[in-house]
Design a protein around this motif. Sequence first.
Motif, mmCIF file in Angstrom:
data_model
loop_
_atom_site.group_PDB
_atom_site.id
_atom_site.type_symbol
_atom_site.label_atom_id
_atom_site.label_comp_id
_atom_site.label_asym_id
_atom_site.label_seq_id
_atom_site.Cartn_x
_atom_site.Cartn_y
_atom_site.Cartn_z
ATOM 1 N N LEU A 78 -11.697 -18.701 7.940
ATOM 2 C CA LEU A 78 -10.524 -19.572 7.803
ATOM 3 C C LEU A 78 -10.838 -20.760 6.931
ATOM 4 N N PRO A 79 -9.882 -21.264 6.162
ATOM 5 C CA PRO A 79 -8.605 -20.587 5.927
ATOM 6 C C PRO A 79 -8.710 -19.596 4.769
ATOM 7 N N VAL A 80 -7.757 -18.714 4.668
ATOM 8 C CA VAL A 80 -7.689 -17.745 3.582
ATOM 9 C C VAL A 80 -6.443 -18.056 2.754
ATOM 10 N N LEU A 81 -6.531 -17.872 1.474
ATOM 11 C CA LEU A 81 -5.389 -18.168 0.619
ATOM 12 C C LEU A 81 -4.171 -17.357 1.033
ATOM 13 N N LYS A 82 -3.023 -17.959 0.884
ATOM 14 C CA LYS A 82 -1.771 -17.342 1.326
ATOM 15 C C LYS A 82 -1.518 -15.974 0.689
ATOM 16 N N ASP A 83 -1.866 -15.824 -0.571
ATOM 17 C CA ASP A 83 -1.499 -14.614 -1.297
ATOM 18 C C ASP A 83 -2.520 -13.485 -1.203
ATOM 19 N N THR A 84 -3.601 -13.684 -0.480
ATOM 20 C CA THR A 84 -4.597 -12.629 -0.398
ATOM 21 C C THR A 84 -4.066 -11.426 0.374
ATOM 22 N N GLU A 85 -4.415 -10.229 -0.069
ATOM 23 C CA GLU A 85 -3.984 -9.025 0.624
ATOM 24 C C GLU A 85 -4.742 -8.827 1.928
ATOM 25 N N ASP A 86 -5.770 -9.633 2.157
ATOM 26 C CA ASP A 86 -6.561 -9.514 3.379
ATOM 27 C C ASP A 86 -6.039 -10.390 4.513
ATOM 28 N N ARG A 87 -4.940 -11.107 4.297
ATOM 29 C CA ARG A 87 -4.462 -12.038 5.326
ATOM 30 C C ARG A 87 -4.172 -11.330 6.654
ATOM 31 N N ALA A 88 -3.493 -10.192 6.592
ATOM 32 C CA ALA A 88 -3.175 -9.461 7.820
ATOM 33 C C ALA A 88 -4.442 -8.955 8.500
ATOM 34 N N ARG A 143 0.994 -3.739 16.485
ATOM 35 C CA ARG A 143 1.598 -4.623 15.485
ATOM 36 C C ARG A 143 0.579 -5.004 14.421
ATOM 37 N N GLN A 144 -0.658 -5.260 14.844
ATOM 38 C CA GLN A 144 -1.689 -5.636 13.884
ATOM 39 C C GLN A 144 -2.012 -4.488 12.925
ATOM 40 N N ILE A 145 -2.024 -3.268 13.416
ATOM 41 C CA ILE A 145 -2.292 -2.122 12.548
ATOM 42 C C ILE A 145 -1.174 -1.972 11.517
ATOM 43 N N VAL A 146 0.064 -2.096 11.971
ATOM 44 C CA VAL A 146 1.201 -2.022 11.045
ATOM 45 C C VAL A 146 1.092 -3.110 9.985
ATOM 46 N N ASN A 147 0.770 -4.314 10.390
ATOM 47 C CA ASN A 147 0.664 -5.421 9.442
ATOM 48 C C ASN A 147 -0.462 -5.200 8.442
ATOM 49 N N MET A 148 -1.584 -4.631 8.893
ATOM 50 C CA MET A 148 -2.685 -4.335 7.975
ATOM 51 C C MET A 148 -2.252 -3.338 6.903
ATOM 52 N N VAL A 149 -1.507 -2.326 7.316
ATOM 53 C CA VAL A 149 -1.060 -1.298 6.371
ATOM 54 C C VAL A 149 0.002 -1.853 5.429
ATOM 55 N N PHE A 150 0.948 -2.592 5.972
ATOM 56 C CA PHE A 150 2.086 -3.060 5.171
ATOM 57 C C PHE A 150 1.773 -4.318 4.368
ATOM 58 N N GLY A 151 0.783 -5.089 4.818
ATOM 59 C CA GLY A 151 0.480 -6.366 4.177
ATOM 60 C C GLY A 151 0.311 -6.304 2.672
ATOM 61 N N PRO A 152 -0.496 -5.375 2.131
ATOM 62 C CA PRO A 152 -0.716 -5.344 0.680
ATOM 63 C C PRO A 152 0.544 -5.071 -0.140
ATOM 64 N N ILE A 153 1.554 -4.424 0.470
ATOM 65 C CA ILE A 153 2.778 -4.108 -0.279
ATOM 66 C C ILE A 153 3.967 -4.915 0.216
ATOM 67 N N GLU A 154 3.706 -5.936 1.019
ATOM 68 C CA GLU A 154 4.794 -6.695 1.631
ATOM 69 C C GLU A 154 5.758 -7.261 0.587
ATOM 70 N N LYS A 155 5.231 -7.807 -0.493
ATOM 71 C CA LYS A 155 6.094 -8.417 -1.513
ATOM 72 C C LYS A 155 6.849 -7.377 -2.332
ATOM 73 N N ALA A 156 6.186 -6.268 -2.621
ATOM 74 C CA ALA A 156 6.822 -5.244 -3.462
ATOM 75 C C ALA A 156 7.691 -4.283 -2.660
ATOM 76 N N GLY A 157 7.397 -4.120 -1.375
ATOM 77 C CA GLY A 157 8.118 -3.173 -0.548
ATOM 78 C C GLY A 157 9.431 -3.715 -0.033
ATOM 79 N N ASN A 158 10.103 -2.899 0.773
ATOM 80 C CA ASN A 158 11.379 -3.292 1.350
ATOM 81 C C ASN A 158 11.422 -2.932 2.830
#
Length: 206
Positions: free
Chosen positions: A69-79, A138-153
């Motif tokens: 901590l802390p990790v930058l907001k935009d990192t794909e590793d946040r989740a 929920r954490q597993i879902v967030n790990m999978v979806f996190g890297p595409i959160e901005k591009a996905g829907n």
Amino acid sequence: MTIASLAFHDDMTTIADLVDMVLIQPSEPKRIDAHRLALAQTLEPLILNRLTLEKGEVMAFRKFIDRHLPVLKDTEDRASVTALYVVAGALARTDPFEFKRFLSRPPSVGQLEGMWRLLGYLVQLYDTSESYRPEIGRQIVNMVFGPIEKAGNANDLRHTTAYVAKQLQMLKWTGPDCQITELALMGVLMASRRSLREFRRHLARA
């Protein structure tokens, strides 16, 4: 957080929300140390849950918190960083010996081996710790979806949630020692980290 908190709040959800709240704060140099200190003071008793550590273990625990901590907001590793702290809290409650091993060598979320280990912990905890299943899932879902959160829907998120739930249901028959679930989850996680297109192609083939 990529998925809203559940209606009820258990310790694991509280840990996840606290970590995520700090990770998404603006990374202003003057605020970083204050955020880390405030979070550490709150997280330490919450994660340990009255578990007693030896002197060397206390140092390892504080190093664990300070390292991630802390990790930058935009990192794909946040989740994944958030999931790391949820795993720590769950292990401290369910397997103190493994928790201390975890502190001595926590998974490195920026490396393939570390992501594999983190998913392994999550799958094991999901299978053996029924009361923590909602937050672990929920954490597993967030790990999978996190890297595409901005591009996905929203549709991508629904597909992610359904796919993860389907894989976790297999634990009823295979048990946590079978790597089928881990392999499936690692496959979709790696696809999401490559690109949204690869993620969608992966789910279409599943």
